[in-house]
Design an enzyme around this catalytic site. Structure first.
Site, PDB file in Angstrom:
ATOM      1  CG  HIS A 289      -2.036  -1.017   1.137  1.00  0.00           C
ATOM      2  ND1 HIS A 289      -3.165  -0.840   0.381  1.00  0.00           N
ATOM      3  CD2 HIS A 289      -2.143  -2.243   1.696  1.00  0.00           C
ATOM      4  CE1 HIS A 289      -3.933  -1.919   0.484  1.00  0.00           C
ATOM      5  NE2 HIS A 289      -3.333  -2.786   1.274  1.00  0.00           N
ATOM      6  CG  ASP A 349      -3.224  -3.855   5.017  1.00  0.00           C
ATOM      7  OD1 ASP A 349      -2.274  -3.052   5.161  1.00  0.00           O
ATOM      8  OD2 ASP A 349      -4.251  -3.566   4.386  1.00  0.00           O
ATOM      9  CD  GLU A 350      -5.626  -5.915   1.236  1.00  0.00           C
ATOM     10  OE1 GLU A 350      -6.610  -6.531   0.806  1.00  0.00           O
ATOM     11  OE2 GLU A 350      -5.496  -4.672   1.149  1.00  0.00           O
ATOM     12  CB  VAL A 351       2.798  -7.692   1.773  1.00  0.00           C
ATOM     13  CG1 VAL A 351       4.089  -7.411   1.022  1.00  0.00           C
ATOM     14  CG2 VAL A 351       2.686  -6.801   3.010  1.00  0.00           C
TER      15      VAL A 351
END
Ligand SMILES: *[C@@H]1O[C@H](CO)[C@@H](O)[C@H](O)[C@H]1NC(C)=O
Ligand SMILES: *[C@@H]1O[C@H](CO)[C@@H](O)[C@H](O)[C@H]1NC(C)=O
Ligand SMILES: *[C@@H]1O[C@H](CO)[C@@H](O)[C@H](O)[C@H]1NC(C)=O
Length: 553
Positions: A289, A349-351
């Protein structure tokens, strides 16, 4: 603000008094008549419902000319406490402001003279009022309110409870049939069930003008929320103006002057929040992100490869360069001085591993470190170093659940933020079994919208419904309603968030057994009209009207 108006309407419609208004479970697409039929709650329009409430049928009128909110003689906070003085002014305005008091003869139930309420006295009982402090996760937010003639008394250990008590007092006031402000004799004793009650706003996917953020903080206070989780930057834009690295917003914001938060803006948000007992926790999410960070900080992001040549695109933060950590150290040192709260949210999060996988230097590093093909080990390597850096700034940290799931070594006071898995939550069991403090957001993603009364779905969540010991349950300190910004900007944020977030507010504040949906509907309808009267465009729950409709902007 009592719901006598609604009673009148329902009497006219011939539905009041039937038990059809007391359906325990309104379905989203159910019979509209069932959904709208409602009466008044014995708790008036209190929201969130206090822990202990007694409201009697004895009513007083607020003295129009003489009503005052003032410090009790015994209070440890005097007139120099600008936080309280500010709150008195605000609530005086909410309680009596715009009171179109019609000059009419008192009704037959109104006893003149002695039944006037002339004063609300605010008594801070502990020697340290916290007047100039910032709220924290351990702040005492309790208060006791006694409304009796001729004065009402609000007692609280410190200013945080007093702020909540002022809101509660204002919610007890209603307009009688002559339009005069009235309040019933009441005794209330109150404290929150959970210490962390937050709203997440995302200012990266769309820029939110300061005005919108402040209006949201104001509305949070009306609902006794106490944490503003500021998801300030993300892939699409970097509006945070960093003094150390001005290039980040210069290059990474949607616009370098009009779509940024200057140091003065940030300061204003933090102080506005403090005056309402609200903590501001910024989130600087890495290593994923972070596309917008790369624009102003060369070499921060990992170059992705297509075959053996760089493709020109970039992935997550590059975890194998020392310069990355030099940058993070300086950046988070600045953040720790700009934001006074004890915690900063570090995301995690969400790598997406695909770019790391494509990069030959990263492959080499993986081999050297003995990580094999396990890229979550590389992520953990990065996060571990970041956590060590943030620890040196003397801040605690919050992280999204993936960081825990990947087995990163966390400080014992880390707050793990659970967001995956919707309703019932095994993850809450796992995180607390490992001994970490946790907060819940999974069932409260308010950016997902649907027709119907979805507030009920949020309302019915029980944060402690997971399998675990009493000790585990104690580690759950609260939750947050999240309003991600893909489809939200200044035009629609407020009505999308309120009153749907109010459902979360009551779940996090009130006792576990406060779960009667029809009573909640009756109170929330009036609470929503109160927000509207205060200038907040909170959307309707269902058909009906407010005595003071939204006047537009
Ligand atoms: C307040 O008192 C009036 C009578 O004076 C009564 O009709 C009303 O139900 C009371 N409100 C609440 C919330 O108890
Ligand atoms: C990065 O830092 C480590 C540890 O301080 C050091 O051993 C290494 O040589 C540095 N690498 C570069 C490229 O400077
Ligand atoms: C709790 O554990 C029991 C037995 O292991 C299981 O049947 C039940 O579904 C679990 N409840 C929740 C809410 O996870």
């Amino acid at each position: 603000m009592d719901s006598g108006w609604m009673r009148t309407v329902l009497v006219l419609l011939g539905v009041f008094g039937s038990c059809r208004g007391l359906q325990p479970d309104y379905t989203e697409q159910g019979d509209p008549e069932l959904q709208s039929a409602s009466g008044s709650s014995k708790y008036g329009s209190l929201w969130p419902l206090p822990q202990k409430v007694q409201i009697s049928d004895v009513s007083f009128r607020l003295s129009v000319s003489g009503f005052r909110i003032r410090d009790a003689k015994e209070s440890s906070a005097g007139p120099s406490c600008s936080l309280l003085q500010n709150a008195y002014r605000r609530y005086y305005e909410y309680i009596l402001g715009g009171a179109g008091v019609k000059k009419q003869k008192p009704g037959k139930n109104w006893r003149s003279g002695p039944s006037e309420l002339t004063e609300l006295q605010v008594w801070i009982t502990s020697p340290d009022s916290d007047c100039d402090a910032f709220p924290s996760v351990t702040s005492d937010e309790s208060y006791e309110l006694t409304v009796d003639q001729p004065v009402a008394v609000l007692k609280a250990p410190n200013v945080w409870g007093a702020l909540h008590g002022l809101e509660t007092f204002s919610q007890l006031v209603y307009e009688d049939e002559y339009g005069a402000k009235s309040i019933n004799s009441s005794v209330i004793s109150d404290f929150p069930r959970f210490a962390h009650r937050g709203i997440l706003l995302d200012t990266s996917r769309h820029f939110l003008p300061i005005k919108v953020i402040l209006a949201n903080l104001e509305t949070m206070a009306m609902n006794k929320f106490n944490v503003f989780h500021w998801h300030i930057v993300d892939d699409p834009s970097f509006p945070y103006l960093s003094r150390t690295f001005p290039q980040l917003s210069q290059q990474g914001a949607y616009h370098p002057y009009t779509h940024v938060y200057t140091p003065a803006d940030v300061k204003m948000v933090i102080e506005f929040a403090r005056l309402r007992g609200i903590r501001v926790i910024p989130e600087f999410d890495t290593p994923g992100h972070t596309q917008s960070w790369g624009k102003g900080q060369p070499d921060l992001l990992t170059p992705c490869y297509s075959g053996s040549t760089p493709s020109g695109t970039f992935g997550p933060v590059n975890p194998i360069l020392n310069t990355t950590y030099d940058f993070m150290k300086q950046f988070f040192t600045e953040v720790s001085t700009v934001f006074p709260d004890g915690y900063v949210h570090l995301g995690g999060d969400e790598v997406d591993f695909s770019c790391w996988k494509s990069n030959p230097d990263i492959k080499k590093f993986m081999d050297q470190q003995g990580f094999g093909q396990d890229y979550s080990k590389l992520e953990s390597f990065y996060i571990q170093k970041l956590l060590d850096i943030v620890t040196t700034t003397k801040k605690g940290y919050m992280i999204w659940q993936e960081v825990f799931d990947n087995g990163v070594k966390l400080k014992p006071d880390t707050v793990v933020h659970v967001w995956i898995g919707g309703g019932s939550n095994e993850e809450m069991g796992k995180v607390t079994a490992a001994g970490y403090t946790t907060i819940l957001s999974a069932p409260w993603y308010l950016d997902y919208i649907s027709t119907g009364q979805d507030w009920q779905k949020y309302y019915k969540v029980e944060p402690l419904s997971f399998n675990g010991t009493e000790a585990q349950k104690k580690l759950v300190i609260g939750g947050e309603a999240c309003l991600w910004g893909e489809y939200v900007d200044a035009t629609n944020l407020t009505p999308r968030l309120w009153p749907r977030a109010s459902a979360v507010a009551e779940r996090l504040w009130s006792s576990k057994d406060v779960k009667d949906i029809s009573d909640a509907y009756n109170r929330l309808t009036v609470h929503r009209c109160r927000m509207v009267q205060r200038g907040i465009p909170a959307e309707p729950l269902f058909y009906g009207f407010c005595p003071h409709e939204y006047k537009g902007i």
